[in-house]
Design an enzyme around this catalytic site. Structure first.
Site, PDB file in Angstrom:
ATOM      1  CG  ASN A  38       8.521  -4.557   0.702  1.00 58.03           C
ATOM      2  OD1 ASN A  38       7.732  -3.846   0.630  1.00 58.03           O
ATOM      3  ND2 ASN A  38       8.773  -5.371  -0.222  1.00 58.03           N
ATOM      4  CE  LYS A  40       7.372  -8.160   1.819  1.00 59.74           C
ATOM      5  NZ  LYS A  40       7.847  -9.783   1.397  1.00 59.74           N
ATOM      6  CG  HIS A 122       7.915  -7.502  -4.104  1.00 63.07           C
ATOM      7  ND1 HIS A 122       7.231  -8.404  -3.695  1.00 63.07           N
ATOM      8  CD2 HIS A 122       8.986  -7.197  -3.254  1.00 63.07           C
ATOM      9  CE1 HIS A 122       7.962  -9.066  -2.821  1.00 63.07           C
ATOM     10  NE2 HIS A 122       9.095  -8.238  -2.419  1.00 63.07           N
ATOM     11  CD  GLU A 124       5.349 -10.175  -1.322  1.00 63.63           C
ATOM     12  OE1 GLU A 124       4.971  -9.113  -0.880  1.00 63.63           O
ATOM     13  OE2 GLU A 124       6.204 -10.844  -0.468  1.00 63.63           O
ATOM     14  CD  GLU A 191      13.227  -8.597  -3.248  1.00 63.81           C
ATOM     15  OE1 GLU A 191      13.565  -8.350  -2.137  1.00 63.81           O
ATOM     16  OE2 GLU A 191      12.267  -8.533  -3.795  1.00 63.81           O
ATOM     17  N   GLY A 197      10.660 -14.362   2.212  1.00 68.20           N
ATOM     18  CA  GLY A 197       9.969 -14.532   3.453  1.00 68.20           C
ATOM     19  C   GLY A 197       9.998 -16.035   3.932  1.00 68.20           C
ATOM     20  CB  SER A 236      15.516 -14.992   3.938  1.00 68.80           C
ATOM     21  OG  SER A 236      14.210 -15.433   3.604  1.00 68.80           O
TER      22      SER A 236
HETATM   23  C1  PEP Z   1      10.960  -8.808   0.150  1.00 65.57           C
HETATM   24  O1  PEP Z   1       9.618  -9.037   0.193  1.00 65.57           O
HETATM   25  O2  PEP Z   1      11.185  -8.059  -0.655  1.00 65.57           O
HETATM   26  C2  PEP Z   1      11.915  -9.433   0.928  1.00 65.57           C
HETATM   27  C3  PEP Z   1      13.146  -9.457   0.526  1.00 65.57           C
HETATM   28  O3  PEP Z   1      11.486 -10.110   2.012  1.00 65.57           O
HETATM   29  P1  PEP Z   1      12.046 -11.047   3.345  1.00 65.57           P
HETATM   30  O4  PEP Z   1      13.287 -10.069   3.611  1.00 65.57           O
HETATM   31  O5  PEP Z   1      11.045 -11.240   4.342  1.00 65.57           O
HETATM   32  O6  PEP Z   1      12.440 -12.305   2.652  1.00 65.57           O
END
Ligand code: PEP
Length: 277
Positions: A38, A40, A122, A124, A191, A197, A236
């Site tokens: 992803n 983004k 997601h 976000e 998630e 992040g 992460s």
């Molecule tokens: C995400 O945004 O779906 C995600 C898992 O981000 P990150 O791996 O940076 O935590």
């Protein structure tokens, strides 16, 4: 909390514990293993082409790259032209077929330009675009109608985790997202919002316990198909911890943000799941 929901969740937790003691899985599950990037709102056209040129196929793992919307079509043309078995997915779609929705993208158009998957709900988007479970449900329905596989994101915030609300939040999100949908047609991504992040992932054991819970909820909805649904972990994930997630019975892949931006790290994460595939 409503007593009947409490009892329902308690039963599901017990079933999840019975289903999986949290030990690493040794037998193949038969479920599709995914590693999904992803990106983004990152990368230029040239950066994307360089990445895709270097990216190798998944060796039994379904690799999906989700770039920003304007890069979807060139990404598809590139992998098709190179005959690479790499899927292209969107980060979002709109719930309506078409119409006066400035700035939005129809699922039919995503399909037409060659997308196979679409991330939906997601955290976000839930946070910045106020998407709720009902919207997630409509978007997933529209994606399915147009032949895209929805990757439905669910997860609790830090505050919800601290208040022991994780199972309740996940159950509500799942029941809302799946209203009128056959669970076997979607992919779930657990998630935890606190892990996205932040550099602070869930431990593999913690994630396994939650994935077993998610599967127990799915089994209540559709006993026959619950074992077939791929449940991914996201938050992460990096080249160092991917192996631990890949070793867990109910973790069928990962959704990767930050570590998917560098092709070397992303390739190592794919390799971790290819071993477990
Ligand atoms: C995400 O945004 O779906 C995600 C898992 O981000 P990150 O791996 O940076 O935590």
């Amino acid at each position: 909390m409503d007593q009947s929901i409490k009892a329902y969740i308690k039963q599901l937790v017990q079933e999840a514990v019975q289903h999986s003691p949290g030990l690493p899985g040794s037998l193949p599950t038969g479920r599709t293993q995914y590693v999904i990037a992803n990106w983004k709102m990152n990368k230029t056209l040239q950066e994307m082409l360089d990445f895709l040129q270097q990216l190798k196929e998944g060796n039994g793992v379904e690799v999906v790259v989700c770039p920003p919307a304007p890069l979807l079509y060139p990404a598809k043309l590139y992998v098709q032209g190179q005959n690479k078995d790499i899927h292209i997915g969107a980060q979002n779609t709109h719930q309506e077929e078409n119409g006066a929705y400035t700035g939005e993208t129809a699922a039919s158009l995503l399909k037409e330009i060659g997308c196979s998957h679409c991330i939906i709900g997601h955290s976000e988007r839930r946070q910045y675009a106020q998407e709720d479970d009902a919207t997630v449900n409509l978007k997933a329905k529209q994606a399915l109608k147009r032949g895209l596989t929805p990757i439905i994101c669910i997860g609790e915030t830090l505050q919800q985790k601290q208040q022991n609300q994780t199972e309740k939040v996940l159950t509500t999100q799942m029941l809302g997202a799946l209203e009128g949908i056959d669970a076997s047609e979607v992919v779930f991504a657990y998630e935890p919002v606190w892990a996205i992040g932040t550099g602070e992932s869930a431990t593999a054991e913690e994630a396994q316990r939650i994935h077993a819970y998610i599967r127990a909820v799915l089994a209540h909805l559709d006993k026959e198909n619950a074992e077939k649904v791929s449940i991914l972990y996201g938050g992460s994930v990096n080249e160092n911890n991917a192996k631990e997630f890949a070793a867990m019975t109910d973790i069928d892949g990962v959704l990767v943000g930050g570590a998917s931006l560098k092709v070397d790290s992303f390739q190592k994460i794919i390799a971790a799941f290819a071993k477990g595939a």
